[in-house]
Design an enzyme around this catalytic site. Structure first.
Site, PDB file in Angstrom:
ATOM      1  N   LYS A 125       7.360 -22.442   3.622  1.00  0.00           N
ATOM      2  CA  LYS A 125       7.165 -21.129   4.253  1.00  0.00           C
ATOM      3  C   LYS A 125       6.744 -20.078   3.235  1.00  0.00           C
ATOM      4  O   LYS A 125       6.614 -18.908   3.566  1.00  0.00           O
ATOM      5  CB  LYS A 125       8.483 -20.677   4.910  1.00  0.00           C
ATOM      6  CG  LYS A 125       8.890 -21.495   6.113  1.00  0.00           C
ATOM      7  CD  LYS A 125      10.060 -20.858   6.841  1.00  0.00           C
ATOM      8  CE  LYS A 125      11.379 -21.184   6.188  1.00  0.00           C
ATOM      9  NZ  LYS A 125      12.551 -20.662   6.913  1.00  0.00           N
ATOM     10  N   LYS A 142       8.650 -19.144   0.744  1.00  0.00           N
ATOM     11  CA  LYS A 142       9.852 -18.348   0.466  1.00  0.00           C
ATOM     12  C   LYS A 142      10.620 -18.992  -0.686  1.00  0.00           C
ATOM     13  O   LYS A 142      10.836 -20.209  -0.673  1.00  0.00           O
ATOM     14  CB  LYS A 142      10.714 -18.390   1.739  1.00  0.00           C
ATOM     15  CG  LYS A 142      11.606 -17.213   1.939  1.00  0.00           C
ATOM     16  CD  LYS A 142      12.164 -17.238   3.372  1.00  0.00           C
ATOM     17  CE  LYS A 142      13.218 -16.185   3.549  1.00  0.00           C
ATOM     18  NZ  LYS A 142      13.739 -16.106   4.903  1.00  0.00           N
TER      19      LYS A 142
END
Ligand code: CTP
Length: 139
Positions: free
Chosen positions: A49, A51
């Site tokens: 993602k 992240k």
């Protein structure tokens, strides 16, 4: 006899730098359901993602597992596992914070879906930013 409306709730999240918004969400879920299952996202899934977590998966998992309102922590590895998790664990409720409103309505075919209001003024992203550039000391 329990007066809680639901038997087993499930919720998903990163739970990095565990904060008061996380705690309040889990407490509110525990007021609705006898059991609270939390799927904590893996470091690999976060990387997909884009992240990057400060706290590694095993530690984020251990922190959430230690909460008395949490029944069980599972690992979240992908976006697609929610339907099979709900079925596998026999969940009758799926809960997320209101930042996700509408995003998981497809689960309504399998269980109730509720989006609870977020606690205002706190998020992992804000904590990370505050550490990088502090706005002024409050403690
Ligand atoms: N949550 C909440 N109130 C907050 C922050 C998070 O109720 N102030 C909820 C989210 O809606 C989600 C769960 O806590 O259902 C886990 O959120 P997570 O993404 O781990 O936390 P955030 O602080 O929002 O992280 P980030 O800033 O990285 O998005």
């Amino acid at each position: 006899m329990s007066e809680k409306k639901y038997k087993r709730a499930i919720t998903y999240g990163t739970y990095d730098l565990f904060h008061i918004g996380h705690l309040r969400l889990l407490k509110r879920i525990a007021n609705l359901a006898e059991e609270v299952y939390v799927a904590v996202s893996s470091d690999e899934f976060n990387a997909l993602k884009g992240k990057k977590c400060i706290v590694p998966f095993e530690n984020r998992k251990e922190i959430v597992e230690a909460l008395r309102m949490v029944t069980k922590v599972i690992r979240e590895d992908n976006w697609e596992q929610k339907i099979s998790d709900v079925q596998k664990y026999g969940c009758d409720l799926f809960v997320m914070g209101s930042d996700w409103t509408g995003k998981f309505d497809f689960l309504k075919d399998y269980c109730d879906v509720i989006y609870l209001p977020r606690t205002e003024g706190v998020s992992t992203t804000e904590i990370k930013q505050d550490i990088k550039s502090p706005k002024g000391s409050s403690c």
